[in-house]
Every structure is written in C-alpha cells, then in structure tokens.
Design an enzyme around this catalytic site. Structure first.
Site, short mmCIF file in Angstrom:
data_model
loop_
_atom_site.label_atom_id
_atom_site.label_comp_id
_atom_site.label_asym_id
_atom_site.label_seq_id
_atom_site.Cartn_x
_atom_site.Cartn_y
_atom_site.Cartn_z
CG ASP A 17 -1.94 -1.19 1.04
OD1 ASP A 17 -2.18 -1.67 -0.06
OD2 ASP A 17 -2.49 -1.60 2.05
CG ASP A 66 -7.46 -6.60 -2.91
OD1 ASP A 66 -8.33 -7.02 -3.19
OD2 ASP A 66 -7.03 -5.98 -1.86
CG LEU A 67 -6.99 -4.50 -9.47
CD1 LEU A 67 -6.70 -4.39 -10.92
CD2 LEU A 67 -6.71 -2.99 -8.93
CE LYS A 68 -11.47 -5.45 -1.66
NZ LYS A 68 -10.08 -5.06 -1.69
CG LEU A 69 -11.27 -7.54 -11.43
CD1 LEU A 69 -11.24 -8.59 -12.69
CD2 LEU A 69 -11.03 -6.08 -11.83
CG ASP A 71 -18.08 -4.12 -16.00
OD1 ASP A 71 -19.09 -4.08 -16.91
OD2 ASP A 71 -17.23 -3.07 -15.91
N GLY A 73 -20.43 -10.03 -17.27
CA GLY A 73 -19.74 -11.12 -17.55
C GLY A 73 -18.39 -11.09 -18.27
CB THR A 121 -14.45 -5.81 6.76
OG1 THR A 121 -13.12 -5.27 5.98
CG2 THR A 121 -13.97 -7.42 6.59
NE ARG A 212 -2.70 0.40 7.86
CZ ARG A 212 -4.20 0.77 8.10
NH1 ARG A 212 -4.52 1.97 8.48
NH2 ARG A 212 -5.18 -0.12 8.19
O1 C5P Z 1 -2.42 -1.90 6.74
P1 C5P Z 1 -3.28 -3.32 7.07
O2 C5P Z 1 -2.40 -4.20 7.53
O3 C5P Z 1 -4.54 -2.79 7.93
O4 C5P Z 1 -3.51 -3.45 5.57
C1 C5P Z 1 -4.51 -4.53 5.11
C2 C5P Z 1 -4.66 -4.83 3.69
O5 C5P Z 1 -5.64 -5.65 3.24
C3 C5P Z 1 -4.83 -3.54 2.86
O6 C5P Z 1 -4.54 -3.47 1.67
C4 C5P Z 1 -6.49 -3.38 2.80
O7 C5P Z 1 -6.94 -2.99 1.61
C5 C5P Z 1 -6.81 -4.91 2.80
N1 C5P Z 1 -8.07 -5.23 3.09
C6 C5P Z 1 -8.57 -5.13 4.29
N2 C5P Z 1 -9.84 -5.73 4.58
C7 C5P Z 1 -10.43 -6.27 3.60
C8 C5P Z 1 -9.96 -6.42 2.45
C9 C5P Z 1 -8.77 -6.00 2.25
O8 C5P Z 1 -7.97 -4.60 5.15
N3 C5P Z 1 -11.76 -6.60 4.03
#
Ligand code: C5P
Length: 236
Positions: A17, A66-69, A71, A73, A121, A212
């Site tokens: 990130d 991780d582009l969560k597509l 659209d 089909g 989430t 992080r």
């Molecule tokens: O910095 P951190 O460890 O919180 O980052 C978690 C990673 O997982 C980020 O790239 C975030 O976009 C991703 N993510 C998330 N929760 C989700 C799906 C993906 O935190 N439900």
C-alpha cells in the site's frame, strides 16, 4: 484440498500500500528473501503498479492483485484472462454470481486463483439496508460463501472472526485469506476487528494479509520475520 501454502513464509502476504512503483521497489528490496508474496491494490495499481506483476513473478515472488472486479460477465472474463497472463497468483472479485462465474471462466486452467469478497468489512447491517439488501451481514456472507463454493471459486477474503465459521461452511479446497492482522502490541489504525497472526491461523486462515505493521516498522524485514515466526509456531 486447497492449494495449501508450503511454508509459514508462503502464508504471509505483504500489502504494497504505497504511492508508486519506486517506493514499492524500494520496499521489496528491503524485504528481500523475508517475503515471498505481495499484494497490489488500488493505490499502487493505479499508479503503474501492475507492471510489477510480471517482474515479481520472474523473480519467483507470488502476487495477489486486489482489484475486486465487478462488471458484466464478458468484461470480467476478458479482464481476468489479461491478469492471468500477467503472472498473478491471486485476484479478488466481488462475490456476485455472474461475476464469480465469469472470473472462473476467465482464469480457465491457468495458475491464477480467484478469491471472492463476500461483504466488505467496512459494511454493517445498516449499510447493507441502505444499499437495498434484505439480508444482514452474516446471512449475506454465508449465502455468498456457499455460492462461491458451488461456482468453483478458489478462495475467499474474510475477517479473522468470519474465518472459523466459513471454514466449516465452504469446501476444504477453498483458501481463506485474512486481512486485519496485528501482531500483539501493534497499532490497529482504522481496522476495527483485528487478530494476531497466531489467532488468525487458529481460526482457520490459510494466508494473512499485512500492510502497515510491516511497511511502517522501523525495520520492515525484522517485522516480517517476526510475523512468519509467529505463523510457524501457531496451531491451526
Ligand atoms: O495496513 P493493513 O495491514 O491494515 O492493510 C490490510 C490490507 O488488506 C490493505 O491493503 C487493505 O486494503 C486490505 N483489506 C482489508 N480488509 C478487507 C479486504 C482487504 O484490510 N476486508
């Protein structure tokens, strides 16, 4: 059986990130052999980061796009074909029936694994109601997880709390990929439901996504090594 990761190190996915390719390359160099699996999300992907996918694959690293597509089909299927050709190992799609079927068609017999995102989430029951859904979060997560299994999706992204329940609901071959991981004592940031690496493994996670706590550490390589050691010592 799911395509289980071979070692504790293979179960840690570090989220890149970061704002650009230069910053990402610097972090990858610092992490060296400590990390074998990286995640590229919106921030880096839309700053030229998808070009890193074949480069990392050539260096023997795995990449989670991780582009969560989501659209129509045909668009999803053709997009997934392109991502499969880039050498990515994991790709997320929203867990809608048409989208998941198209993604499974697009990945075909390639090594790419499709992961379904059941309910984001950041959504609670009130957010789902506002978006027009009759089901609450837990019922919708369960319904979509069952559908993902039936359609032949390869895994799910879920919280640590959801992992234990989903492990009993979905096929054993399905990989559970869990973000929101915080080693004991680490800052939680904006994550509300966090688990330590050991707790997430105990809940049934196959892979942990961490950004992080590694990227922001004074010594990112040591932080990654400590998480891998905790995964290795955890009991599923
Ligand atoms: O910095 P951190 O460890 O919180 O980052 C978690 C990673 O997982 C980020 O790239 C975030 O976009 C991703 N993510 C998330 N929760 C989700 C799906 C993906 O935190 N439900």
């Amino acid at each position: 059986m799911n395509d289980s990761p071979a070692t504790a190190r293979d179960r840690l996915i570090v989220g890149l990130d970061l704002p650009g390719v230069e910053a990402a390359e610097a972090m990858i160099a610092r992490l060296g052999d400590s990390v074998s699996f990286y995640k590229i999300g919106y921030q880096l992907a839309y700053a030229g980061g998808l070009a890193l996918v074949p480069k990392l694959a050539e260096r023997g690293k795995k990449v989670f796009v991780d582009l969560k597509l989501h659209d129509i089909g045909n668009t999803v299927a053709r997009g997934v074909e392109s991502i499969a050709r880039s050498g990515a190992s994991f790709l997320t799609v929203h867990a809608y029936p048409q989208t998941m079927r198209a993604a499974v068609e697009g990945r075909g017999g390639t090594a790419l694994k499709i992961l379904g995102v059941t309910v984001l989430t950041s959504y609670d029951d009130a957010d789902l109601r506002e978006a027009g859904y009759a089901l609450g979060v837990s019922a919708l997560v369960e319904a979509r997880a069952r559908l993902a299994t039936t359609i032949g999706v390869d895994g799910l992204v879920c919280s640590g709390e959801e992992a234990a329940r989903l492990r009993t609901l979905v096929a054993p071959r399905m990989a559970l990929v869990v973000p929101g991981i915080r080693p004991a004592g680490a800052a939680t940031g904006d994550q509300k439901r966090v688990m330590t690496p050991a707790q997430a493994i105990a809940a049934g996670a196959d892979y942990l996504v961490v950004a992080r706590p590694v990227l922001g550490a004074a010594d990112p390589k040591a932080a990654a090594d400590a998480i891998v050691a905790e995964i290795a010592a955890a009991r599923p």
